[in-house]
Scaffold this motif. Sequence first.
Motif, PDB file in Angstrom:
ATOM      1  N   GLN A 231      41.150  43.604 -30.069  1.00 46.63           N
ATOM      2  CA  GLN A 231      40.417  42.423 -29.600  1.00 46.63           C
ATOM      3  C   GLN A 231      41.049  41.138 -30.149  1.00 46.63           C
ATOM      4  N   GLY A 232      41.651  41.235 -31.314  1.00 49.78           N
ATOM      5  CA  GLY A 232      42.285  40.063 -31.928  1.00 49.78           C
ATOM      6  C   GLY A 232      43.453  39.517 -31.127  1.00 49.78           C
ATOM      7  N   THR A 233      44.007  40.329 -30.209  1.00 50.59           N
ATOM      8  CA  THR A 233      45.118  39.844 -29.377  1.00 50.59           C
ATOM      9  C   THR A 233      44.674  38.668 -28.500  1.00 50.59           C
ATOM     10  N   ILE A 234      43.382  38.571 -28.233  1.00 52.62           N
ATOM     11  CA  ILE A 234      42.870  37.412 -27.482  1.00 52.62           C
ATOM     12  C   ILE A 234      43.133  36.132 -28.269  1.00 52.62           C
ATOM     13  N   GLY A 235      42.948  36.191 -29.582  1.00 54.47           N
ATOM     14  CA  GLY A 235      43.207  35.028 -30.432  1.00 54.47           C
ATOM     15  C   GLY A 235      44.655  34.594 -30.381  1.00 54.47           C
ATOM     16  N   LEU A 236      45.572  35.565 -30.402  1.00 55.64           N
ATOM     17  CA  LEU A 236      47.002  35.229 -30.314  1.00 55.64           C
ATOM     18  C   LEU A 236      47.325  34.572 -28.976  1.00 55.64           C
ATOM     19  N   GLU A 237      46.740  35.083 -27.911  1.00 52.24           N
ATOM     20  CA  GLU A 237      46.985  34.493 -26.588  1.00 52.24           C
ATOM     21  C   GLU A 237      46.470  33.062 -26.517  1.00 52.24           C
ATOM     22  N   ILE A 238      45.279  32.841 -27.036  1.00 57.66           N
ATOM     23  CA  ILE A 238      44.694  31.500 -27.011  1.00 57.66           C
ATOM     24  C   ILE A 238      45.594  30.506 -27.737  1.00 57.66           C
ATOM     25  N   LEU A 239      46.084  30.893 -28.910  1.00 55.94           N
ATOM     26  CA  LEU A 239      46.936  29.993 -29.690  1.00 55.94           C
ATOM     27  C   LEU A 239      48.257  29.715 -28.983  1.00 55.94           C
ATOM     28  N   ARG A 240      48.776  30.699 -28.276  1.00 58.71           N
ATOM     29  CA  ARG A 240      50.017  30.471 -27.523  1.00 58.71           C
ATOM     30  C   ARG A 240      49.755  29.569 -26.320  1.00 58.71           C
ATOM     31  N   GLN A 241      48.599  29.755 -25.675  1.00 58.72           N
ATOM     32  CA  GLN A 241      48.271  28.983 -24.482  1.00 58.72           C
ATOM     33  C   GLN A 241      47.806  27.567 -24.792  1.00 58.72           C
ATOM     34  N   LEU A 242      47.180  27.370 -25.957  1.00 57.30           N
ATOM     35  CA  LEU A 242      46.650  26.052 -26.325  1.00 57.30           C
ATOM     36  C   LEU A 242      46.790  25.863 -27.838  1.00 57.30           C
ATOM     37  N   PRO A 243      47.987  25.515 -28.304  1.00 61.98           N
ATOM     38  CA  PRO A 243      48.249  25.445 -29.751  1.00 61.98           C
ATOM     39  C   PRO A 243      47.384  24.443 -30.512  1.00 61.98           C
ATOM     40  N   ASP A 244      46.956  23.348 -29.856  1.00 59.00           N
ATOM     41  CA  ASP A 244      46.214  22.309 -30.574  1.00 59.00           C
ATOM     42  C   ASP A 244      44.696  22.457 -30.428  1.00 59.00           C
ATOM     43  N   ILE A 245      44.238  23.678 -30.293  1.00 58.53           N
ATOM     44  CA  ILE A 245      42.816  23.972 -30.161  1.00 58.53           C
ATOM     45  C   ILE A 245      42.048  23.570 -31.421  1.00 58.53           C
ATOM     46  N   ASP A 246      40.807  23.129 -31.240  1.00 58.12           N
ATOM     47  CA  ASP A 246      39.928  22.783 -32.369  1.00 58.12           C
ATOM     48  C   ASP A 246      38.930  23.888 -32.699  1.00 58.12           C
ATOM     49  N   ALA A 247      38.438  24.588 -31.666  1.00 62.92           N
ATOM     50  CA  ALA A 247      37.390  25.589 -31.908  1.00 62.92           C
ATOM     51  C   ALA A 247      37.406  26.679 -30.846  1.00 62.92           C
ATOM     52  N   VAL A 248      36.948  27.864 -31.252  1.00 64.65           N
ATOM     53  CA  VAL A 248      36.775  28.997 -30.343  1.00 64.65           C
ATOM     54  C   VAL A 248      35.322  29.465 -30.454  1.00 64.65           C
ATOM     55  N   ILE A 249      34.718  29.771 -29.308  1.00 64.05           N
ATOM     56  CA  ILE A 249      33.354  30.298 -29.297  1.00 64.05           C
ATOM     57  C   ILE A 249      33.363  31.650 -28.595  1.00 64.05           C
ATOM     58  N   CYS A 250      32.806  32.668 -29.247  1.00 67.56           N
ATOM     59  CA  CYS A 250      32.804  34.040 -28.723  1.00 67.56           C
ATOM     60  C   CYS A 250      31.392  34.608 -28.669  1.00 67.56           C
ATOM     61  N   PRO A 251      31.125  35.470 -27.695  1.00 69.59           N
ATOM     62  CA  PRO A 251      29.871  36.233 -27.730  1.00 69.59           C
ATOM     63  C   PRO A 251      29.896  37.207 -28.902  1.00 69.59           C
ATOM     64  N   VAL A 252      28.720  37.568 -29.407  1.00 67.93           N
ATOM     65  CA  VAL A 252      28.629  38.503 -30.539  1.00 67.93           C
ATOM     66  C   VAL A 252      27.608  39.600 -30.235  1.00 67.93           C
ATOM     67  N   GLY A 253      28.054  40.838 -30.348  1.00 69.19           N
ATOM     68  CA  GLY A 253      27.159  41.988 -30.284  1.00 69.19           C
ATOM     69  C   GLY A 253      27.335  42.764 -31.575  1.00 69.19           C
ATOM     70  N   GLY A 254      28.177  43.792 -31.515  1.00 69.66           N
ATOM     71  CA  GLY A 254      28.504  44.520 -32.740  1.00 69.66           C
ATOM     72  C   GLY A 254      29.477  43.769 -33.624  1.00 69.66           C
ATOM     73  N   GLY A 255      30.206  42.812 -33.025  1.00 71.59           N
ATOM     74  CA  GLY A 255      31.083  41.951 -33.813  1.00 71.59           C
ATOM     75  C   GLY A 255      32.565  42.206 -33.688  1.00 71.59           C
ATOM     76  N   GLY A 256      32.984  43.188 -32.886  1.00 74.57           N
ATOM     77  CA  GLY A 256      34.406  43.499 -32.783  1.00 74.57           C
ATOM     78  C   GLY A 256      35.240  42.376 -32.210  1.00 74.57           C
ATOM     79  N   LEU A 257      34.738  41.735 -31.151  1.00 81.83           N
ATOM     80  CA  LEU A 257      35.470  40.650 -30.505  1.00 81.83           C
ATOM     81  C   LEU A 257      35.648  39.465 -31.435  1.00 81.83           C
ATOM     82  N   ILE A 258      34.534  38.965 -31.975  1.00 83.86           N
ATOM     83  CA  ILE A 258      34.641  37.759 -32.799  1.00 83.86           C
ATOM     84  C   ILE A 258      35.371  38.034 -34.100  1.00 83.86           C
ATOM     85  N   ALA A 259      35.234  39.250 -34.645  1.00 85.90           N
ATOM     86  CA  ALA A 259      35.945  39.580 -35.885  1.00 85.90           C
ATOM     87  C   ALA A 259      37.448  39.526 -35.668  1.00 85.90           C
ATOM     88  N   GLY A 260      37.915  40.124 -34.567  1.00 90.55           N
ATOM     89  CA  GLY A 260      39.345  40.127 -34.277  1.00 90.55           C
ATOM     90  C   GLY A 260      39.883  38.751 -33.963  1.00 90.55           C
TER      91      GLY A 260
END
Length: 406
Positions: A155-184
């Motif tokens: 799931q953390g690969t989403i974070g790498l993609e976001i940083l490559r697509q938008l390097p000057d990002i200020d914040a990321v907001i994720c849904p949370v259930g068990g926590g796998g997505l936001i943790a990664g």
Amino acid sequence: MISLEGIVLAQEKMRGIVHETPLDYSKTLSDLSGNEVYLKLENLQKTGSFKVRGSYNKMMNLNQDELQNGVVAASAGNHAQGVAYSSKMLGIPCTIVMPKGAPIGKIQATKRYGAKVELYGSGVDEALVYAKKIQEETGAAFVHPFDDSYVIEGQGTIGLEILRQLPDIDAVICPVGGGGLIAGVAYAVKKMKPSIQVYGVEALACSSMSSSLKERKPVMVEAMPTMADGIAVKKPGDLTFQLVQEYVDDIFCVDEMEIARTMLMVLERNKLLVEGSGACALAALLYRKVPLKDKKVVTVLSGGNVDVSFISRIIERGMVEAGRYAYFSIVLMDKPGQLEKVLEIIAELQANVMQISLHHIGEHIFPGSAELKLTIETRDSDHIREVFQALNGKGYHVLNKISLHE
């Protein structure tokens, strides 16, 4: 524990298997939220959800001995499809335990990927217990939906993609259930750029992660029914809890009204079909739950698997909650011309009659009268009030109003 190297390796392994999903700028949502809003479109991912990333990475890291008896998993739908798809790609037998109330579309989609589906329990937590029982009986490898280092790294690969697509990002907001997505995602972006703020969003109906953070340990919560079924996890994982505690800035909650309105808005304005779980992050931003202003923000639309039969209900509920629909009844004298007079009032105010029925037997109906039931389409909540006031002003008593703004 997970590592940045593990996330990078996961990204390499799944190249060509999963999509690098688009990062889409929305001017409409930016104007509404007071931020520069980008949507990470995991609703366009293989199987319709981000879950395939974690499940594929987990299974790629199992050895042949572990895989000889196949794999077993538990899920309300998205993890199920991710595991089933990954199993099909790798040629591995797969059994999925889904709650009895899982959406029919998700059950059928999971079966189409070749998985054996067993229905058990009223929620993901009960399905998990039964899946572990199957694991013990069959020797199959268990693919946890969130509390696993390989799943989290996937799931953390989403974070790498976001940083490559938008390097000057200020914040990321994720849904949370068990926590796998936001943790990664939080781990990946914080390791790469610690200044980025990471926020999680739960459904108010099942706020297990925020409750756990308050208690400083994973706790079980009582859950209410929610359209965000994909994140209705009553207890977060031990590993995901630790990572959220360390790398996530805060967790917020959204209610069913906010989820429904956001789903409708994204469908109407952005032409994107997003499930309840996937809409939560954006809902928190639009309803000013997250303390961000004039920032460059990415909200993760985590999935788009909405049961076909449920889409019309989502649209209808969203329109009711946005003040676009109203249901009500009026008691009339049962004589010619009365119906025409009511419809003239509604037409003069440019509301659109969607459904109409006339009843001569009922609680409020006396001899010589009839109950007129109407469904009207309106511009907004002010327009609904205008219609009701006009009808009351002409002597028609509006009953049984179903408008969440009244």
